[in-house]
Design an enzyme around this catalytic site. Structure first.
Site, PDB file in Angstrom:
ATOM      1  N   CYS A  54       0.792  -1.232   0.000  1.00 50.50           N
ATOM      2  CA  CYS A  54       0.000   0.000   0.000  1.00 50.50           C
ATOM      3  C   CYS A  54       0.824   1.281   0.000  1.00 50.50           C
ATOM      4  O   CYS A  54       0.759   2.084  -0.931  1.00 50.50           O
ATOM      5  CB  CYS A  54      -0.948   0.011   1.201  1.00 50.50           C
ATOM      6  SG  CYS A  54      -2.244  -1.242   1.112  1.00 50.50           S
ATOM      7  N   HIS A 104      -2.435   6.175   3.064  1.00 48.94           N
ATOM      8  CA  HIS A 104      -1.380   5.546   3.881  1.00 48.94           C
ATOM      9  C   HIS A 104      -0.085   6.351   3.831  1.00 48.94           C
ATOM     10  O   HIS A 104       1.004   5.796   3.666  1.00 48.94           O
ATOM     11  CB  HIS A 104      -1.145   4.099   3.445  1.00 48.94           C
ATOM     12  CG  HIS A 104      -0.642   3.233   4.569  1.00 48.94           C
ATOM     13  ND1 HIS A 104      -0.966   1.913   4.701  1.00 48.94           N
ATOM     14  CD2 HIS A 104       0.159   3.511   5.631  1.00 48.94           C
ATOM     15  CE1 HIS A 104      -0.391   1.403   5.766  1.00 48.94           C
ATOM     16  NE2 HIS A 104       0.302   2.364   6.352  1.00 48.94           N
TER      17      HIS A 104
END
Length: 514
Positions: A54, A104
């Site tokens: 991610c 993220h």
């Protein structure tokens, strides 16, 4: 009002493998909105994540750079504020820029050039998820993936992930209306970034019931015994504790069922945003971009999740829709998510991407307007996170995919002849040596390896230190001035009502009695 510059709606899914979408040939998954965009837009058939995890992938989406160029090695590595992103370039071009959803970002900067952010993130922004290559294949149990995601699929009307994505879509749609009501003269780039269809594979009944359990397909490559997997895949098998539980065929079908249902859920949220653009009259002048950060094995070979350059983990969707600008076509040339920054910058600037520093991606604008594909076009990937024990690289050119790590034997696949990557040609094919020389010339692998280890040890120490004493979180706190949102006593009630209405009412003053 129609702007000379297009509005941009940039939609990102999480852990969405290209092979599970109908416009990449999946016969079962229902995604009518994405299918429409693919039918009317430009589909890049061979788009790859630069780093199948991610945070490093999403950093690349923002800055166009590979992980070793930025230090964003893994899910707990800081994204430096000094690196330009597409948000900076679009703001210079006159755009309003906004994020609703997951990116993220690790570190105190949670905007990276974005003017606004509407939600917090679903995952932490600190150094807690730092891997440790000194442990080789040893698990870090409190945050590594395990098989509980595979064993809990089914119907759930609310989960941590559903709650998040509901909020992402609601706030994104409201922002579309806010732009049109209160700042209609400015173009906008709104990013809506969802956490689905990322595991755990639980879905709402509305979407679960789109599929019959008996119709769910099994993996094209059945489960392999651990010893039959390549060394990197064996490590993935171990770090995600894939041998801790027995996964039955029923479990396998249920997990895939939930994954397909959640693709349909993301597609439905996309459809809601498209309808908002239609309702405001902005759709015709909007460029819609759709992609994902990485894929999901979803039981192929007996593997799950990502962290690999094999197709289910690394091959992601990427399409650009704007029928009045770009004729529908399908591009076979390999591209990567590093190409997004220069491409968005070009879209915002009439095809020209003038950048402050070189990036690892390139503008795909020439391909969007019908340019010829480059037979030598190359997609590069670099993975420096958990599951690996040394830097891991991918080169994709034409039908060829080459995977190299100093820790493992090389892998070479001809995806034209062997789309399931079952025959490793590296031991005997002369291209393997050529590609390996290219990788070693492009990357200073020993230096990068040393830098990753140093970064990991520094962050592991700092995380322990920052748990002592007063804790100041880096996690984003949405800044919404609710005191100015509706009707207040420093405003005219009539003016607020009229301005917040869309479409705007006719000129009422014309009807005033004189």
């Amino acid at each position: 009002m129609k702007n000379a510059q297009p509005d941009i709606l940039f939609v990102m899914a999480d852990q969405l493998a290209a092979q599970f979408l109908p416009f990449h040939g999946h016969p079962l998954v229902q995604a009518p909105n994405l299918s429409r965009l693919a039918r009317e837009g430009v589909v890049f058939e061979n788009c790859y994540t630069t780093s199948p995890l991610c945070a490093p992938a999403r950093a690349t989406v923002m800055n166009g750079l590979l992980p070793s160029r930025t230090g964003v090695y893994d899910n707990a590595a800081e994204f430096p504020s000094s690196i330009p992103t597409w948000a900076h370039y679009l703001r210079l071009a006159g755009y309003k820029t906004c994020l609703s959803g997951k990116m993220h970002f690790v570190g105190p900067d949670q905007l990276h050039g974005l003017e606004e952010r509407l939600t917090t993130d679903i995952y932490p922004a600190d150094f807690g998820w730092t891997p440790d290559w000194r442990l080789r294949q040893e698990r870090i149990d409190w945050w590594y993936h395990n098989m509980t995601s595979v064993l809990q699929p089914g119907i759930a009307e609310i989960t941590n992930q559903l709650e998040f994505d509901d909020e992402v879509a609601f706030l994104a749609i409201r922002k579309i209306y806010d732009y049109v009501r209160f700042e209609p003269e400015k173009p906008f780039c709104l990013m809506a970034s969802f956490t689905h269809p990322h595991d755990p594979y639980a879905a709402r009944r509305k979407f679960w019931d789109l599929y019959r359990g008996e119709d769910i397909d099994l993996p094209k490559v059945p489960r392999m015994e651990r010893a039959a997997l390549d060394p990197h895949s064996q490590r993935l098998y171990d770090v995600s504790a894939m041998d801790d539980y027995t996964v039955t065929e029923a479990d396998l079908r249920a997990a895939r069922h939930g994954y397909y249902a959640n693709i349909s859920y993301v597609d439905d949220l996309l459809g809601q945003m498209i309808r908002a653009l239609e309702a405001t009259g902005r759709l015709d002048n909007t460029v819609i971009v759709f992609t994902s950060d990485h894929g999901d094995f979803l039981g192929e070979r007996g593997l799950w999740y990502k962290m690999s350059y094999l197709e289910p983990s690394a091959h992601v969707p990427f399409l650009v829709w704007s029928p009045k600008r770009f004729a529908a076509r399908r591009v076979k040339e390999p591209v990567t998510i590093a190409d997004i920054l220069p491409t968005l910058t070009a879209i915002a600037n009439d095809g020209v991407a003038t950048l402050a520093r070189p990036v690892d991606g390139r503008s795909l604008y020439p391909l969007l307007i019908g340019g010829m594909e480059d037979p030598d076009g190359t997609a590069w990937g670099e993975y420096l996170a958990e599951g690996a024990i040394a830097p891991l690289y991918m080169l994709r050119r034409g039908p060829w995919k080459f995977i190299h790590s100093p820790a493992d034997p090389d892998q070479l696949f001809n995806l034209g002849d062997d789309p399931l990557e079952l025959v490793n040609l590296a031991p005997s094919h002369p291209l393997a040596a050529k590609f390996r020389a290219e990788v070693e010339a492009k990357f200073d692998i020993p230096r990068i390896h040393s830098q990753v280890l140093e970064s990991q040890q520094s962050r592991l120490m700092m995380f322990e230190a920052l748990k002592r004493g007063h804790h100041f979180p880096w996690d984003f706190q949405p800044l919404r001035d609710a005191s100015e949102q509706y009707t207040r006593n420093h405003m005219s009630v009539t003016d607020r009502d009229l301005k917040s209405r869309f479409p705007h009412a006719p000129d009422i003053e014309d009807k005033r009695r004189r």
